[in-house]
Design a protein around this motif. Sequence first.
Motif, short mmCIF file in Angstrom:
data_model
loop_
_atom_site.label_atom_id
_atom_site.label_comp_id
_atom_site.label_asym_id
_atom_site.label_seq_id
_atom_site.Cartn_x
_atom_site.Cartn_y
_atom_site.Cartn_z
N ASP B 59 0.83 -1.21 0.00
CA ASP B 59 0.00 0.00 0.00
C ASP B 59 0.86 1.25 0.00
N ILE B 60 1.84 1.26 0.90
CA ILE B 60 2.70 2.45 0.98
C ILE B 60 3.53 2.55 -0.31
N GLY B 61 3.94 1.39 -0.85
CA GLY B 61 4.70 1.37 -2.11
C GLY B 61 3.89 2.00 -3.24
N ARG B 62 2.61 1.68 -3.27
CA ARG B 62 1.73 2.24 -4.29
C ARG B 62 1.65 3.76 -4.18
N ARG B 63 1.56 4.22 -2.94
CA ARG B 63 1.46 5.67 -2.77
C ARG B 63 2.75 6.36 -3.24
N LEU B 64 3.88 5.70 -2.98
CA LEU B 64 5.16 6.27 -3.44
C LEU B 64 5.23 6.28 -4.97
N LEU B 65 4.77 5.21 -5.60
CA LEU B 65 4.82 5.11 -7.06
C LEU B 65 3.94 6.16 -7.72
N ASN B 66 2.77 6.34 -7.10
CA ASN B 66 1.84 7.35 -7.58
C ASN B 66 2.53 8.72 -7.60
N HIS B 67 3.26 8.98 -6.54
CA HIS B 67 3.99 10.23 -6.45
C HIS B 67 5.09 10.31 -7.53
N VAL B 68 5.86 9.22 -7.69
CA VAL B 68 6.93 9.20 -8.68
C VAL B 68 6.39 9.51 -10.08
N GLN B 69 5.27 8.86 -10.40
CA GLN B 69 4.66 9.03 -11.72
C GLN B 69 4.39 10.52 -12.00
N GLN B 70 3.87 11.21 -11.01
CA GLN B 70 3.53 12.62 -11.21
C GLN B 70 4.78 13.49 -11.27
N VAL B 71 5.76 13.16 -10.42
CA VAL B 71 7.01 13.92 -10.45
C VAL B 71 7.67 13.79 -11.82
N ARG B 72 7.64 12.58 -12.38
CA ARG B 72 8.25 12.37 -13.69
C ARG B 72 7.63 13.23 -14.77
N LEU B 73 6.31 13.34 -14.72
CA LEU B 73 5.62 14.16 -15.73
C LEU B 73 6.05 15.61 -15.59
N LEU B 74 6.17 16.07 -14.35
CA LEU B 74 6.60 17.45 -14.13
C LEU B 74 8.04 17.64 -14.60
N GLU B 75 8.88 16.60 -14.35
CA GLU B 75 10.26 16.69 -14.80
C GLU B 75 10.35 16.80 -16.32
N HIS B 76 9.47 16.06 -17.00
CA HIS B 76 9.48 16.09 -18.46
C HIS B 76 9.25 17.52 -18.96
N ASP B 77 8.31 18.22 -18.31
CA ASP B 77 8.05 19.62 -18.67
C ASP B 77 9.30 20.46 -18.50
N LEU B 78 9.93 20.27 -17.33
CA LEU B 78 11.07 21.09 -16.99
C LEU B 78 12.23 20.83 -17.96
N GLN B 79 12.41 19.56 -18.33
CA GLN B 79 13.50 19.23 -19.24
C GLN B 79 13.36 19.89 -20.59
N ALA B 80 12.09 20.08 -21.01
CA ALA B 80 11.88 20.74 -22.29
C ALA B 80 12.42 22.17 -22.22
N GLN B 81 12.34 22.76 -21.00
CA GLN B 81 12.81 24.14 -20.85
C GLN B 81 14.29 24.20 -20.52
N VAL B 82 14.78 23.19 -19.80
CA VAL B 82 16.17 23.19 -19.33
C VAL B 82 16.82 21.86 -19.73
N PRO B 83 17.17 21.73 -21.03
CA PRO B 83 17.63 20.43 -21.52
C PRO B 83 18.85 19.92 -20.77
N ALA B 84 19.65 20.81 -20.18
CA ALA B 84 20.87 20.39 -19.49
C ALA B 84 20.57 19.49 -18.31
N LEU B 85 19.32 19.51 -17.84
CA LEU B 85 18.94 18.68 -16.71
C LEU B 85 18.93 17.20 -17.07
N ASP B 86 18.99 16.91 -18.36
CA ASP B 86 18.90 15.53 -18.84
C ASP B 86 19.84 14.63 -18.03
#
Lengths: 297, 297
Positions: B59-86
């Motif tokens: 259960d706790i693992g699922r909650r962490l994964l849920n969070h990771v999934q959303q963070v990744r999407l936000l990171e994708h946005d940021l990378q488009a603006q700051v490619p050096a973050l790759d």
Amino acid sequence: MFDYKLLAALAAVVEQGGFERAALRLGLSQSAVSQRIKLLEARVGQPVLVRASPPAPTDIGRRLLNHVQQVRLLEHDLQAQVPALDDGLPPERLRIALNADSLATWWAEATAPFCAEQRVLLDLVVEDQDVGLRRMRAGEVAGCLCGAERPVAGARSQLLGAMRYRGVASPAFVARHFADGVTAAALARAPGIVFGNDDLLQHRYLATLGFEEDFRHHLCPSSDGFVRLTLAGVGWGMVPELQAGQALAEGRLVDLMPGRGVDVPLYWHHWRNGGELLASLTDHLRRRAPDWLAVAD
Amino acid sequence: MFDYKLLAALAAVVEQGGFERAALRLGLSQSAVSQRIKLLEARVGQPVLVRASPPAPTDIGRRLLNHVQQVRLLEHDLQAQVPALDDGLPPERLRIALNADSLATWWAEATAPFCAEQRVLLDLVVEDQDVGLRRMRAGEVAGCLCGAERPVAGARSQLLGAMRYRGVASPAFVARHFADGVTAAALARAPGIVFGNDDLLQHRYLATLGFEEDFRHHLCPSSDGFVRLTLAGVGWGMVPELQAGQALAEGRLVDLMPGRGVDVPLYWHHWRNGGELLASLTDHLRRRAPDWLAVAD
């Protein structure tokens, strides 16, 4: 003799994926099904089911299911000779595990005459080879069509032929990514499509060009979806000739490296004592499969 | 802040279905992955994984994964603006759960322009609606296309349209089973085809004729296999108009009851804070889906 009412309850719970559906299937109450499983466990002296969702058989449960599967096939033979034995339940289905690409291409046409003649219903399960053979070992399926040769204990395997795969992409994709020719480097840079983590066809195709590294790819675990993604220009991928043939002929897909493909052998696994019906399907497949499959090396 | 090295290890183990593949994906040794999971468990004070095959999140693992999934999407946005973050790793895939019939019909064409423009790779997961939404809740997918309207917490759902299903069979099958007309009784006697235990389309079709009982049917959990079985005359079944249209026009399939079909609405589920990439896919689907889907009631 065993109490087959109990074994049938076990089979129904596993095949239907739960007690409620098993009860529906057997026309019993859910508590009656539960009772039968408990009684069976009391008889064998250990649990036959792991109470998860869906319920899974324990080791001993698997051995019992394996037995049930074979008894059912033998019963089907007997019923053809002695119809009065019919127990009034809906007819059993012949449960077969097979690879997605066979089901998406030649399986239906090859088995249609068999289904009509024998008036048999099929329960098709799409699995990659390891899982298909594991289901075979567990007695959950009567037959398994897959790329692995080695049969499980009590079963035989038979080479039916090979599925031939071609590396294909849409003309627009080719223009976009392979303007300077189809090289290993260009293939590895262009997005590919892979069926799943176990699908190494694209890797093998690249390996024939001396390219052994990982490459960018979409994941699409659907045979038809895979072809549609190539047609829509989302990526390049290995598609069975049987499935790509028409689109190649019409120019909607391009063969990336004509003459270079990957062959995947297909083996039919069936129980050695699986009865007439299974033997007849085996015979039917052996006769019909060469109409669609290539000769395997 | 959280230690994302640890969370990425958890995500890789669940997404890749094992420690060995997770290690490959992350370019680490298997024991390093193990170590990270143990460290994560020490931090949160409880297990994050059930060590089964494949490993499943707690259960706790699922909650962490849920969070990771959303963070990744936000990171994708940021990378488009700051490619050096790759971070040098292969690009993340956008993981989407969808129903088999969409993937077998309109999905590829509808999303191809989006994939090309955004240079995004998709990881498509075929699931029926309950499992798809469960994966959404678990943070295992970024979006889910299914027949259920109600979004999981933190997500939104959006009606895209409806898939229209027709009851079809091959001309030979019609001649064999419906010589005296297509009645509920004749449909129930002729072998049908059903996608799986959750597929009630054929039942609903029969119910519109006042027939509510069970009927003989094959089971075929493959969209393309399903159509091929109908084309080969193995049974009758409900097929999306999108998939049957050409065969109907060419007379290779017959519409059993013209004018009578079953519509299935399709909802697109996506995270409310899923970032630009997901918002852009949502927008793209909303604009393109009407080209293929019927207007839902």
